[in-house]
Design a protein around this motif. Structure first.
Motif, PDB file in Angstrom:
ATOM      1  N   SER A 152      -9.781  -6.146   1.551  1.00 40.38           N
ATOM      2  CA  SER A 152      -9.108  -6.766   0.402  1.00 40.38           C
ATOM      3  C   SER A 152      -9.768  -8.099   0.054  1.00 40.38           C
ATOM      4  O   SER A 152      -9.960  -8.424  -1.115  1.00 40.38           O
ATOM      5  CB  SER A 152      -7.615  -6.947   0.663  1.00 40.38           C
ATOM      6  OG  SER A 152      -7.414  -7.871   1.689  1.00 40.38           O
ATOM      7  N   TRP A 153     -10.168  -8.863   1.085  1.00 44.89           N
ATOM      8  CA  TRP A 153     -10.822 -10.144   0.798  1.00 44.89           C
ATOM      9  C   TRP A 153     -12.219  -9.917   0.204  1.00 44.89           C
ATOM     10  O   TRP A 153     -12.619 -10.572  -0.762  1.00 44.89           O
ATOM     11  CB  TRP A 153     -10.922 -11.007   2.074  1.00 44.89           C
ATOM     12  CG  TRP A 153     -11.587 -12.317   1.778  1.00 44.89           C
ATOM     13  CD1 TRP A 153     -10.997 -13.418   1.242  1.00 44.89           C
ATOM     14  CD2 TRP A 153     -12.978 -12.638   1.928  1.00 44.89           C
ATOM     15  NE1 TRP A 153     -11.931 -14.409   1.050  1.00 44.89           N
ATOM     16  CE2 TRP A 153     -13.152 -13.969   1.463  1.00 44.89           C
ATOM     17  CE3 TRP A 153     -14.088 -11.942   2.411  1.00 44.89           C
ATOM     18  CZ2 TRP A 153     -14.394 -14.608   1.471  1.00 44.89           C
ATOM     19  CZ3 TRP A 153     -15.322 -12.586   2.417  1.00 44.89           C
ATOM     20  CH2 TRP A 153     -15.461 -13.899   1.950  1.00 44.89           C
ATOM     21  N   TRP A 177     -11.991  -8.876  -3.400  1.00 41.97           N
ATOM     22  CA  TRP A 177     -11.601  -9.998  -4.245  1.00 41.97           C
ATOM     23  C   TRP A 177     -12.764 -10.992  -4.396  1.00 41.97           C
ATOM     24  O   TRP A 177     -13.040 -11.471  -5.508  1.00 41.97           O
ATOM     25  CB  TRP A 177     -10.366 -10.714  -3.669  1.00 41.97           C
ATOM     26  CG  TRP A 177     -10.088 -11.953  -4.422  1.00 41.97           C
ATOM     27  CD1 TRP A 177      -9.496 -12.051  -5.639  1.00 41.97           C
ATOM     28  CD2 TRP A 177     -10.475 -13.278  -4.054  1.00 41.97           C
ATOM     29  NE1 TRP A 177      -9.478 -13.352  -6.045  1.00 41.97           N
ATOM     30  CE2 TRP A 177     -10.065 -14.128  -5.099  1.00 41.97           C
ATOM     31  CE3 TRP A 177     -11.128 -13.826  -2.940  1.00 41.97           C
ATOM     32  CZ2 TRP A 177     -10.287 -15.503  -5.062  1.00 41.97           C
ATOM     33  CZ3 TRP A 177     -11.340 -15.185  -2.908  1.00 41.97           C
ATOM     34  CH2 TRP A 177     -10.920 -16.006  -3.963  1.00 41.97           C
ATOM     35  N   GLN A 187       0.947  -2.219 -11.828  1.00 40.75           N
ATOM     36  CA  GLN A 187       0.603  -3.548 -12.315  1.00 40.75           C
ATOM     37  C   GLN A 187      -0.783  -3.930 -11.823  1.00 40.75           C
ATOM     38  O   GLN A 187      -1.169  -3.551 -10.703  1.00 40.75           O
ATOM     39  CB  GLN A 187       1.617  -4.577 -11.804  1.00 40.75           C
ATOM     40  CG  GLN A 187       3.039  -4.317 -12.253  1.00 40.75           C
ATOM     41  CD  GLN A 187       3.252  -4.586 -13.738  1.00 40.75           C
ATOM     42  OE1 GLN A 187       2.707  -5.531 -14.294  1.00 40.75           O
ATOM     43  NE2 GLN A 187       4.025  -3.748 -14.390  1.00 40.75           N
ATOM     44  N   GLU A 188      -1.491  -4.690 -12.642  1.00 37.99           N
ATOM     45  CA  GLU A 188      -2.870  -5.077 -12.300  1.00 37.99           C
ATOM     46  C   GLU A 188      -2.916  -5.751 -10.933  1.00 37.99           C
ATOM     47  O   GLU A 188      -2.134  -6.651 -10.660  1.00 37.99           O
ATOM     48  CB  GLU A 188      -3.437  -6.018 -13.368  1.00 37.99           C
ATOM     49  CG  GLU A 188      -3.778  -5.272 -14.633  1.00 37.99           C
ATOM     50  CD  GLU A 188      -4.218  -6.176 -15.765  1.00 37.99           C
ATOM     51  OE1 GLU A 188      -4.579  -7.326 -15.495  1.00 37.99           O
ATOM     52  OE2 GLU A 188      -4.187  -5.714 -16.919  1.00 37.99           O
ATOM     53  N   GLU A 228       9.987   4.569 -14.526  1.00 35.68           N
ATOM     54  CA  GLU A 228      10.223   4.650 -13.084  1.00 35.68           C
ATOM     55  C   GLU A 228       9.231   3.815 -12.269  1.00 35.68           C
ATOM     56  O   GLU A 228       9.591   3.195 -11.277  1.00 35.68           O
ATOM     57  CB  GLU A 228      10.135   6.119 -12.649  1.00 35.68           C
ATOM     58  CG  GLU A 228      10.695   6.350 -11.267  1.00 35.68           C
ATOM     59  CD  GLU A 228      10.879   7.846 -10.968  1.00 35.68           C
ATOM     60  OE1 GLU A 228      11.120   8.171  -9.817  1.00 35.68           O
ATOM     61  OE2 GLU A 228      10.762   8.670 -11.904  1.00 35.68           O
ATOM     62  N   CYS A 265      -5.935  -0.467   3.072  1.00 27.03           N
ATOM     63  CA  CYS A 265      -4.554   0.012   3.159  1.00 27.03           C
ATOM     64  C   CYS A 265      -4.494   1.239   4.052  1.00 27.03           C
ATOM     65  O   CYS A 265      -5.237   2.202   3.841  1.00 27.03           O
ATOM     66  CB  CYS A 265      -4.033   0.389   1.768  1.00 27.03           C
ATOM     67  SG  CYS A 265      -4.152  -0.950   0.596  1.00 27.03           S
ATOM     68  N   SER A 266      -3.599   1.179   5.047  1.00 21.57           N
ATOM     69  CA  SER A 266      -3.557   2.272   6.024  1.00 21.57           C
ATOM     70  C   SER A 266      -3.172   3.602   5.359  1.00 21.57           C
ATOM     71  O   SER A 266      -3.659   4.651   5.745  1.00 21.57           O
ATOM     72  CB  SER A 266      -2.575   1.931   7.135  1.00 21.57           C
ATOM     73  OG  SER A 266      -1.356   1.499   6.560  1.00 21.57           O
ATOM     74  N   SER A 319       6.964  -1.090 -12.148  1.00 21.08           N
ATOM     75  CA  SER A 319       6.827  -2.207 -11.204  1.00 21.08           C
ATOM     76  C   SER A 319       5.638  -2.006 -10.269  1.00 21.08           C
ATOM     77  O   SER A 319       5.101  -2.962  -9.712  1.00 21.08           O
ATOM     78  CB  SER A 319       8.108  -2.386 -10.400  1.00 21.08           C
ATOM     79  OG  SER A 319       8.345  -1.233  -9.642  1.00 21.08           O
ATOM     80  N   GLN A 358       3.839   2.725  -3.396  1.00 23.55           N
ATOM     81  CA  GLN A 358       3.182   1.499  -2.918  1.00 23.55           C
ATOM     82  C   GLN A 358       2.402   1.784  -1.636  1.00 23.55           C
ATOM     83  O   GLN A 358       2.889   2.488  -0.766  1.00 23.55           O
ATOM     84  CB  GLN A 358       4.259   0.446  -2.632  1.00 23.55           C
ATOM     85  CG  GLN A 358       3.714  -0.877  -2.136  1.00 23.55           C
ATOM     86  CD  GLN A 358       2.970  -1.609  -3.241  1.00 23.55           C
ATOM     87  OE1 GLN A 358       3.512  -1.880  -4.276  1.00 23.55           O
ATOM     88  NE2 GLN A 358       1.711  -1.908  -2.986  1.00 23.55           N
ATOM     89  N   ILE A 359       1.181   1.274  -1.535  1.00 24.00           N
ATOM     90  CA  ILE A 359       0.482   1.332  -0.231  1.00 24.00           C
ATOM     91  C   ILE A 359       0.029  -0.063   0.131  1.00 24.00           C
ATOM     92  O   ILE A 359      -0.119  -0.904  -0.715  1.00 24.00           O
ATOM     93  CB  ILE A 359      -0.728   2.301  -0.204  1.00 24.00           C
ATOM     94  CG1 ILE A 359      -1.703   2.017  -1.362  1.00 24.00           C
ATOM     95  CG2 ILE A 359      -0.274   3.716  -0.215  1.00 24.00           C
ATOM     96  CD1 ILE A 359      -3.005   2.757  -1.242  1.00 24.00           C
ATOM     97  N   LYS A 413     -10.329  -2.719  -2.572  1.00 22.41           N
ATOM     98  CA  LYS A 413      -9.140  -3.234  -1.889  1.00 22.41           C
ATOM     99  C   LYS A 413      -8.362  -2.119  -1.175  1.00 22.41           C
ATOM    100  O   LYS A 413      -7.795  -2.346  -0.112  1.00 22.41           O
ATOM    101  CB  LYS A 413      -8.239  -3.885  -2.953  1.00 22.41           C
ATOM    102  CG  LYS A 413      -7.182  -4.794  -2.436  1.00 22.41           C
ATOM    103  CD  LYS A 413      -6.428  -5.408  -3.604  1.00 22.41           C
ATOM    104  CE  LYS A 413      -5.131  -6.031  -3.127  1.00 22.41           C
ATOM    105  NZ  LYS A 413      -4.304  -6.507  -4.230  1.00 22.41           N
ATOM    106  N   ASN A 458      -2.393  -4.227  -8.042  1.00 19.50           N
ATOM    107  CA  ASN A 458      -1.654  -3.516  -6.999  1.00 19.50           C
ATOM    108  C   ASN A 458      -2.456  -2.319  -6.482  1.00 19.50           C
ATOM    109  O   ASN A 458      -3.271  -1.745  -7.195  1.00 19.50           O
ATOM    110  CB  ASN A 458      -0.307  -3.037  -7.545  1.00 19.50           C
ATOM    111  CG  ASN A 458       0.657  -2.691  -6.427  1.00 19.50           C
ATOM    112  OD1 ASN A 458       0.430  -3.082  -5.274  1.00 19.50           O
ATOM    113  ND2 ASN A 458       1.709  -1.978  -6.732  1.00 19.50           N
ATOM    114  N   THR A 459      -2.186  -1.962  -5.226  1.00 15.61           N
ATOM    115  CA  THR A 459      -2.821  -0.774  -4.646  1.00 15.61           C
ATOM    116  C   THR A 459      -1.746   0.291  -4.473  1.00 15.61           C
ATOM    117  O   THR A 459      -0.689   0.011  -3.913  1.00 15.61           O
ATOM    118  CB  THR A 459      -3.442  -1.099  -3.278  1.00 15.61           C
ATOM    119  OG1 THR A 459      -2.501  -1.829  -2.510  1.00 15.61           O
ATOM    120  CG2 THR A 459      -4.706  -1.912  -3.427  1.00 15.61           C
TER     121      THR A 459
END
Lengths: 227, 534
Positions: free
Chosen positions: B415-416, B419, B508-509, B502, B437-438, B505, B533-534, B433, B511-512
């Motif tokens: 993720s770092w 970015w 959104q820009e 649904e 995420c697992s 949320s 969400q992950i 990114k 998000n993973t």
């Protein structure tokens, strides 16, 4: 505020007065705003400028030994590294500004840790002389989890107090997590866990239910509950 | 490869090259003249041109006037009408049989001003001069000239007798209507040729094509978006793109071993003048330590070179991955460069071995790592070290403690990394990114597999790069998205109202998410069905 990470932090200090005490330990972690996972941690003891000014009571509470502090790097150097570490998670696109800097979060930070941040930023940087404010974290928002817990638990008589350990017990954290209280990094991890639980709860409440209507309708509804 | 391009004679290339027409028909037209916008790419996929005539019509038809000019029942844009007629989804109509020869090539759609001129010649007996007046009236949208021409057209039509007066009036109103959108054919064909040439270069010389376009991105209005799209497009075509390599000392994008590399001046906060300064200083350090830059270690760079450029430039080079060839994590380099900066100039000189300032590098020393160098320098001078006072000696001791026990992990998390690359290069290259995420392992499809035609039950682990919410005619909300993983990105993802209500949320820009979607059979995009969400 889609851009900001959240920095949960805690200082163990040489005394109780946030306007005078020195930092003995910095614990912090970065929580990813989106998946609410801890993506990095910071933990370091630091040797204060005046070792003699450390109150014995503070050492007993923090369970930090003088000899360990003697072996640690000077607070100025540790602070510099802390600043560099926080800046790594500042989402500013160009030169570093505070608008996209991590949002500071912690337990009782508004009354205690933030005044210390102000003092150290003024002394060692980064300092915003125009606004007379710290330039390390986001200047608009502060998440003091003690205040949030007050808000969410005011009707709960089974919560003994708003102390971090009491809240952790009440929330069902493990014994090991609670026993290490007053270690800066453990306190930070516990606080981050509370933050994540609250944020997940808010997301669940405001997200759609099986009929796609939010369980908690915020828009146009303030002031209507209970009336 | 470069030589191959040198010998390319654009005027003698094959104008019926299947590879080129396939590329255009698949909508892979990022960087292709006139067709590089989202609009151009999506209509290229619908029109699927196979010759210059088709391509010229496509270019003329995707102009705003044509897309907005609705006609018929049900109302359709001229562009959609052209596509439907081309692929047999709508009957071909010429209004009058005499128009078939003129409008045949464009499936009965009046696309060009030249077609209006030909109609005037055939039905109203206009000579070339009169027809040109008509063209001018259409092109310049002059109402007074148009009124005069209308009179001549109707008079001429009644004299010629090919169509009735009523039919002539209707045809003229049609020509008048075309004022809003019709395009000069010679112009459209010239554009089409240029578009074909650039598509040919992209199909046959993709490395050079992307390298040149990436270089040109600096002059685009939104450089970051341009770089992102081009890097993504090159990934789809299987071309690897890498961060700058410090050893190559290149200013801007360049080709090496069939891969494209960013140049150092393409790193934000590193300008062209900084790269020139770097080149000069690399030479001087190479001379001093008698080692070519390609053989330097991280410690050589840190001790002998880092102070030759500003701390901002150093941090930008490290964060962007220019120094990855040292085999040290970027976070470790950032950490050590920060600590090295706490030494005084004299202490740095001592470490470098320059004990006497008036001699030319008599004792240049080579160190294994920073800790070794600082351990030697830490004692005060009388004890054989490099510190002038006990206070400075204590500072170095503190730095050594920090080196020995860093307060945070020094590895590079995905993720770092993604970015940092986005910040300094405009796009993430080495990883995405989602790799951190697992739950990303729960996906069964990559973006590239989707673009290459995979269908069926598809779950993607992606980062949301762009989310543009719109309000539909019914007043409900829906969203267009761009999502990416490390393989490439998909820029035509649609989330309809029910799903948007649904999952707004989550979509959104930044998000993973895990995203389950279906292929849009009509438009070829991806339709969001579920998100987690992950």
């Amino acid at each position: 505020m889609n851009y900001n990470n959240i920095c949960v932090f805690d200082f163990e200090t040489s005394g109780r007065d946030p306007n005078k005490c020195e930092i003995l330990q910095i614990g912090a972690c970065i929580v990813d705003k989106w998946n609410l996972e801890i993506i990095d941690e910071f933990n370091s003891l630091c040797k204060p400028e005046d070792m003699d000014a450390i109150e014995e009571e503070a050492l007993q509470v923090n369970r930090i030994k003088r000899e360990d502090l003697e072996k640690s790097a000077d607070v100025k150097i540790v602070w510099g590294q802390f600043v560099s570490w926080v800046n790594k998670y500042n989402k500013s696109k160009g030169s570093l500004g505070t608008f996209r800097a991590p949002i500071p979060a912690g337990y009782n930070i508004i009354g205690y840790d933030m005044p210390i941040v102000q003092r150290y930023c003024k002394k060692y940087g980064p300092w915003d002389s125009k606004r007379e404010d710290q330039k390390l974290f986001n200047q608009l928002h502060k998440l003091d989890l003690m205040d949030h817990m007050w808000f969410w638990t005011e009707n709960n008589d089974d919560l003994k107090s708003l102390k971090l350990t009491s809240v952790c017990e009440w929330m069902g954290f493990s014994k090991a997590e609670i026993e290490n209280a007053h270690d800066a990094l453990q306190d930070v991890k516990n606080t981050a866990k509370i933050l994540v639980r609250l944020m997940r709860m808010a997301r669940t409440l405001t997200a759609g239910d099986e009929n796609n209507s939010p369980r908690l309708q915020m828009k146009n509804s303030f002031g209507n509950y209970g009336k | 490869m470069v030589n191959k391009m040198k010998h390319l004679d654009i005027y003698s290339i094959d104008m019926e090259c299947n590879k080129t027409w396939d590329l255009i028909s698949r909508g892979m037209t990022k960087g292709v003249f006139q067709l590089e916008s989202h609009l151009g790419r999506s209509w290229a996929k619908k029109v699927r041109p196979r010759n210059i005539e088709d391509l010229a019509a496509l270019i003329a038809l995707i102009r705003p006037g044509c897309l907005k000019a609705m006609s018929g029942d049900p109302p359709k844009s001229m562009t959609q009408r052209y596509v439907d007629r081309k692929f047999g989804n709508e009957d071909l109509e010429y209004f009058h049989p005499s128009l078939e020869t003129i409008l045949g090539n464009t499936y009965g759609v009046l696309v060009y001003q030249e077609q209006a001129m030909q109609i005037a010649q055939a039905l109203a007996g206009f000579d070339l001069q009169e027809a040109d007046v008509l063209r001018k009236a259409i092109g310049k949208k002059k109402a007074d000239i148009m009124a005069k021409v209308k009179k001549s057209f109707l008079d001429g039509a009644s004299k010629e007798g090919v169509v009735t007066k009523k039919e002539a009036e209707e045809i003229f109103s049609w020509i008048q209507e075309s004022q809003r959108y019709s395009f000069n054919k010679s112009h459209a064909v010239s554009y089409a040729k240029n578009a074909y040439w650039s598509a040919y270069c992209k199909a046959h010389h993709p490395h050079q094509f992307f390298c040149s376009y990436l270089t040109g991105s600096a002059w685009k209005q939104d450089t970051q978006e341009e770089v992102q799209e081009l890097v993504n497009d090159s990934k789809i075509l299987g071309i690897d793109v890498f961060p700058p390599d410090f050893r190559d000392l290149q200013k801007t994008f360049y080709l090496k071993e069939d891969s494209i590399f960013f140049g150092m001046s393409n790193v934000k906060q590193v300008g062209v003048s900084a790269v020139e300064k770097i080149s000069v200083n690399v030479k001087s350090v190479e001379d001093r330590i008698a080692k070519k830059v390609s053989s330097w270690s991280w410690c050589d760079y840190l001790i002998f070179f880092s102070k030759k450029v500003s701390s901002t430039v150093n941090k930008a080079l490290i964060s962007a991955g220019c120094l990855d060839y040292f085999g040290v994590s970027r976070n470790k380099m950032l950490y050590e460069i920060d600590l090295w900066g706490k030494l005084t100039e004299k202490e740095m000189d001592w470490v470098r071995g320059q004990n006497s300032t008036d001699s030319l590098f008599p004792e240049t020393k080579s160190w294994e790592n920073l800790a070794e160098a600082l351990t030697a320098c830490q004692p005060v001078k009388k004890n054989g070290g490099g510190c002038s006072t006990a206070k400075r000696s204590a500072v170095l001791l503190d730095i050594l403690k920090m080196l020995e026990k860093p307060p945070h992990a020094l590895n590079d998390s995905p993720s770092w990394l993604s970015w940092a690359e986005e910040k300094f290069l405009g796009t993430s290259i080495t990883c995405n990114k989602v790799e951190g995420c697992s739950d990303s392992a729960k996906s069964n499809t990559t973006c590239k597999e989707f673009i290459d035609g995979k269908n069926g039950f598809m779950v993607f682990a992606v980062e949301v790069n762009r989310a543009k919410q719109i309000t539909t005619k019914k007043g409900t909300k829906m969203c267009f998205l761009t999502v990416s993983d490390s393989s490439c990105s998909i820029d035509n993802v649609v989330c309809f109202t029910k799903e948007w209500d649904e999952y707004a949320s989550l979509l959104q820009e930044g998000n993973t998410i895990l995203l389950q979607g279906d292929k849009d059979k009509r438009r070829g995009g991806l339709i969001v069905k579920k998100a987690w969400q992950i």
